[in-house]
Scaffold this active site. Structure first.
Site, short mmCIF file in Angstrom:
data_model
loop_
_atom_site.label_atom_id
_atom_site.label_comp_id
_atom_site.label_asym_id
_atom_site.label_seq_id
_atom_site.Cartn_x
_atom_site.Cartn_y
_atom_site.Cartn_z
N SER A 10 -3.88 45.81 95.87
CA SER A 10 -3.13 47.00 95.86
C SER A 10 -1.63 46.06 95.34
O SER A 10 -0.62 47.51 95.43
CB SER A 10 -3.11 48.07 96.91
N LYS A 32 -6.30 43.53 101.54
CA LYS A 32 -6.20 42.65 102.96
C LYS A 32 -4.91 43.05 102.97
O LYS A 32 -3.23 43.58 101.74
CB LYS A 32 -6.20 41.26 102.77
N ALA A 43 9.14 41.12 93.95
CA ALA A 43 9.36 41.02 92.24
C ALA A 43 10.81 41.29 92.38
O ALA A 43 11.16 42.73 93.03
CB ALA A 43 8.63 41.50 91.17
N GLN A 44 11.81 40.38 92.18
CA GLN A 44 13.44 40.94 92.02
C GLN A 44 14.12 41.43 90.49
O GLN A 44 14.32 42.55 90.02
CB GLN A 44 13.92 39.73 92.08
N GLY A 46 12.45 42.09 87.46
CA GLY A 46 12.18 42.64 86.50
C GLY A 46 10.86 42.68 85.67
O GLY A 46 10.18 42.25 85.34
N GLU A 110 16.82 36.57 80.93
CA GLU A 110 16.11 36.01 82.06
C GLU A 110 16.40 34.63 81.27
O GLU A 110 16.40 34.83 79.69
CB GLU A 110 15.27 35.80 82.94
N HIS A 234 9.09 27.38 90.64
CA HIS A 234 10.32 28.33 90.30
C HIS A 234 11.37 27.53 90.89
O HIS A 234 11.41 26.88 92.10
CB HIS A 234 10.41 29.44 91.45
N ARG A 282 12.38 27.64 82.70
CA ARG A 282 11.68 27.50 84.72
C ARG A 282 11.53 25.88 84.36
O ARG A 282 11.76 25.17 85.60
CB ARG A 282 10.91 28.30 85.26
N HIS A 343 5.26 29.74 92.54
CA HIS A 343 6.38 30.74 92.21
C HIS A 343 4.96 31.71 91.70
O HIS A 343 5.09 32.73 91.73
CB HIS A 343 7.68 30.48 91.50
N ARG A 378 4.64 30.44 81.84
CA ARG A 378 5.00 32.13 81.89
C ARG A 378 6.58 31.87 82.06
O ARG A 378 7.38 31.75 82.19
CB ARG A 378 5.05 32.02 83.40
N LEU A 384 4.68 41.23 86.07
CA LEU A 384 4.40 42.34 85.75
C LEU A 384 3.98 43.53 84.89
O LEU A 384 3.06 43.88 85.20
CB LEU A 384 5.68 43.47 86.47
C1 LIG Z 1 9.82 36.46 94.85
C2 LIG Z 1 8.71 36.64 93.49
C3 LIG Z 1 9.21 37.50 93.01
C4 LIG Z 1 8.99 37.90 91.32
N1 LIG Z 1 9.78 38.45 90.65
C5 LIG Z 1 8.75 38.48 89.45
C6 LIG Z 1 9.64 39.44 87.84
O1 LIG Z 1 11.06 40.09 88.44
N2 LIG Z 1 9.32 39.92 87.08
C7 LIG Z 1 7.93 39.67 86.88
O2 LIG Z 1 7.49 39.61 85.70
N3 LIG Z 1 7.23 39.45 87.63
C8 LIG Z 1 7.92 38.74 89.13
N4 LIG Z 1 6.82 38.10 90.26
C9 LIG Z 1 6.06 37.61 89.93
C10 LIG Z 1 4.69 39.44 89.72
O3 LIG Z 1 5.60 39.52 90.89
C11 LIG Z 1 3.92 38.95 89.92
O4 LIG Z 1 2.75 38.36 89.22
C12 LIG Z 1 2.83 40.17 90.14
O5 LIG Z 1 3.74 41.28 91.53
C13 LIG Z 1 1.59 40.24 90.51
O6 LIG Z 1 0.60 41.27 90.92
P1 LIG Z 1 -0.43 41.97 91.57
O7 LIG Z 1 -0.98 42.82 91.27
O8 LIG Z 1 -0.95 40.45 90.08
O9 LIG Z 1 -1.08 41.26 92.26
P2 LIG Z 1 -0.48 41.33 93.69
O10 LIG Z 1 1.08 41.94 93.92
O11 LIG Z 1 -0.03 39.49 94.04
O12 LIG Z 1 -1.04 42.51 94.93
C14 LIG Z 1 -2.59 41.66 95.15
C15 LIG Z 1 -3.61 42.22 96.01
O13 LIG Z 1 -4.47 42.04 95.69
C16 LIG Z 1 -4.86 41.75 97.61
N5 LIG Z 1 -5.44 41.28 97.93
C17 LIG Z 1 -6.15 39.81 97.78
N6 LIG Z 1 -6.10 38.54 98.48
C18 LIG Z 1 -7.58 39.90 98.59
C19 LIG Z 1 -8.69 39.77 99.75
N7 LIG Z 1 -9.68 39.06 99.38
N8 LIG Z 1 -9.54 41.04 99.98
C20 LIG Z 1 -8.67 42.52 99.36
N9 LIG Z 1 -7.21 42.57 99.13
C21 LIG Z 1 -7.04 41.31 98.73
C22 LIG Z 1 -3.08 42.09 97.70
O14 LIG Z 1 -3.88 42.31 99.54
C23 LIG Z 1 -2.81 42.91 97.08
O15 LIG Z 1 -2.69 44.33 98.00
C24 LIG Z 1 7.45 37.67 91.30
C25 LIG Z 1 6.91 36.94 91.83
C26 LIG Z 1 7.40 36.46 93.66
C27 LIG Z 1 7.18 35.92 94.87
#
Ligand SMILES: Cc1cc2nc3c(=O)[nH]c(=O)nc-3n(C[C@H](O)[C@H](O)[C@H](O)COP(=O)(O)OP(=O)(O)OC[C@H]3O[C@@H](n4cnc5c(N)ncnc54)[C@H](O)[C@@H]3O)c2cc1C
Length: 525
Positions: A10, A32, A43-44, A46, A110, A234, A282, A343, A378, A384
């Site tokens: 989600s 989960k 994510a901070q 953008g 950035e 990071h 990075r 990161h 990356r 995002l």
């Molecule tokens: C601190 C931080 C800062 C960041 N800043 C930036 C930024 O400024 N800009 C940018 O572009 N990116 C940034 N990133 C990276 C970016 O946030 C992520 O790459 C992106 O949000 C990933 O999205 P996603 O939907 O792929 O996964 P996520 O948002 O990680 O979601 C994963 C989902 O899968 C679910 N899940 C996982 N395993 C299971 C399972 N076994 N069963 C059921 N559900 C499961 C989790 O519960 C969650 O809902 C940052 C990351 C971090 C950690």
């Protein structure tokens, strides 16, 4: 329950796919923990998009490929970058309150970007974006959101009541965290959006659940994974013994922050990248900090933005300022102690431009994938963007080909013969800690073949122990994650051993040169 499509995750990728699919299908979203426990809400900085008059798609493509050290697939890079302005429009429509400069969106800069092109909501963009997506999903009549569901394994032809043995994916077995029961969720298509595998390392900015579950599930089901050795560290995570994973956004360096060796009191980036200094990509900055720390026996280096006006710092970084003040650091007057930390997972499940994996019926989007966008590293704020573009691409492909998707067959229920509860939770905890520690020490920022082989040896021992444990006891979220963590560690180490060069994030003392031709590391189950 009847659902047409199962979305696992989600975060930005999962919710984007669900909202697009819900135009025509009934969608079940499984996550989960809580619905906001992925990286998205953390994510901070953008989202990168070409919106400034002086900027061009070609410049964004070039910056992405320079950061990715040529391993990116140009077709994917163009595909994603050209869709970025549409993504931002869509998020504005959903009510994301991006910062503005009068009539236009405020763009920040950035590391690795040649222009200002980062759209943001102060320094907490992910939280605002996730809130808007979640609100839209909660309000949609065709979307069912279920938190507290830890998915265990994909359901394939091997689980059909009339065994077909095919690799066709029909859904997933998931543990209901509250009841301890395992349910089979089936649909005509499944979208994997489970995020990265950062928690395989001792120091990581990723949330607790980033254990590579989706990558491991797809691998076990028979999908190829690519470039898993490309783990991004990071450069600037807060050094604090209690708060282990608070990230200090790239934008602090983008807005003038300087890296200083606390022993010499001097800026040190000029010794590593005199031209780009703190705004180098990075991997360059992380290796420079790692090198200073090792050379001078430091615990951390300083990131200092106290030379900028206090109002400017507070205005740009309200969340970080507040958090640091709670810990006794006033960043408007003092330097911030920082260390590198894992990161971002650049590699993952191989997908094409429609988000299709190798397995019929299985799509994937976001950080769990290898789409070809990031290559060997990356570029900040491209991830995002990747989630929105591929979440939507997967949904569009499913909808466009809906008539070709068969009704799911009857599948076998989860094998409940393992009814014994483990009385040794300590084994799981011990193995978690062990994996994360040897991955940090042997498979971190600077690698050698010997260190990788040491890690591989430990992985082989742990496989025996964990498989045995998994086979005997009732599954828990901790055990499911431990198994996935080990599979992810194995994929990273095997990929790293295959790459006989240093490129982007993969830096090995045994092969310091970069080969003339960039090749993906693809593991086939
Ligand atoms: C601190 C931080 C800062 C960041 N800043 C930036 C930024 O400024 N800009 C940018 O572009 N990116 C940034 N990133 C990276 C970016 O946030 C992520 O790459 C992106 O949000 C990933 O999205 P996603 O939907 O792929 O996964 P996520 O948002 O990680 O979601 C994963 C989902 O899968 C679910 N899940 C996982 N395993 C299971 C399972 N076994 N069963 C059921 N559900 C499961 C989790 O519960 C969650 O809902 C940052 C990351 C971090 C950690």
């Amino acid at each position: 329950m009847e659902h047409d499509v199962i979305v696992i995750g989600s975060g930005a990728a999962g919710l984007t796919a669900a909202l697009a699919l819900a135009e025509k299908c009934r969608v079940l979203v499984l996550a989960k923990g809580t619905l906001a426990s992925g990286s998205t809400a953390w994510a901070q900085g953008g989202i990168a998009a070409v919106l400034d008059a002086g900027d061009t798609f070609e410049d964004h493509v070039r910056d992405t490929m320079v950061a990715g050290a040529g391993l990116n697939r140009r077709e994917t890079v163009e595909f994603v970058i050209e869709r970025a302005p549409h993504v931002i429009d869509r998020l504005v429509e959903l009510g994301v309150p991006f910062n503005t400069d009068g009539e236009t969106l405020h763009l920040t800069r950035e590391g690795g970007h040649s222009h200002r092109r980062i759209v943001h909501v102060n320094d907490a963009t992910g939280w605002a974006v996730h809130a808007a997506l979640l609100k839209a999903a909660e309000e949609h009549p065709n979307i069912t959101l279920r938190a507290g569901q830890t998915c265990i394994d994909l359901i394939t032809g091997r689980h059909e009541q009339r065994y077909s043995g095919s690799g066709r994916v029909w859904g997933v077995y998931a543990l209901d965290e509250a009841s301890g029961k395992v349910e089979a969720h089936v649909g005509r298509a499944t979208v994997l959006a489970t995020g990265g595998a950062g928690r395989v390392y001792q120091f990581s900015t990723a949330p607790r659940g980033a254990t590579g579950d989706g990558i491991a599930m797809a691998w076990r089901a028979g999908a190829r994974v690519g470039n898993m050795e490309m783990m991004q560290f990071h450069p600037t995570c807060l050094y604090n013994l209690e708060v282990k994973n608070f990230l200090i956004t790239e934008a602090v360096r983008g807005e003038g922050g300087r890296l200083i060796n606390p022993r010499t009191g001097k800026r040190f980036m000029e010794f590593y990248d005199a031209e780009r200094m703190e705004l180098a990509p990075r991997d360059v900055v992380a290796r420079a900090i790692d090198s200073e720390i090792k050379k001078y026996g430091l615990d951390y280096v300083h990131l200092d933005i106290s030379h900028m006006p206090a109002d400017f710092v507070r205005g740009h970084f309200p969340t970080i300022c507040e958090k640091l003040l709670e810990l006794g650091i006033d960043m408007t007057r003092q330097p911030i102690p920082v260390v590198p930390a894992q990161h971002y997972t650049c590699g993952g499940v191989m997908i094409d431009l429609d988000g299709r994996t190798d397995l019929p019926g299985l799509y994937a989007a976001g950080e769990c994938t290898e789409s070809g966008l990031h290559g060997a590293n990356r570029l900040a704020s491209n991830s995002l963007l990747e989630c929105f573009v591929f979440g939507e691409a997967a949904a569009r492909h499913i909808l466009a080909n809906w008539d070709g998707f068969a009704e799911p067959p009857r599948v076998r229920p989860w094998d409940e013969s393992r009814v014994t509860n483990s009385d040794e939770e300590v084994v799981i905890k011990q193995n978690w800690t062990e994996i994360r520690r040897f991955m940090w020490n042997y498979v971190g920022i600077v690698r050698t073949t010997k260190r990788l082989e040491r890690a591989q040896h430990r992985i082989a021992l742990l496989f025996g122990e964990i498989d045995d444990y998994y086979g005997q006891f009732r599954v828990t979220t901790d055990l499911i994650e431990l198994r996935n963590l080990l599979h992810s560690a194995d994929l990273i180490v095997r990929s790293a051993l295959r790459r006989h060069e240093s490129r982007g994030l993969h830096f090995t003392l045994d092969y310091p040169q970069t080969r003339s031709v960039a090749k993906d590391t693809i593991l086939v189950p």
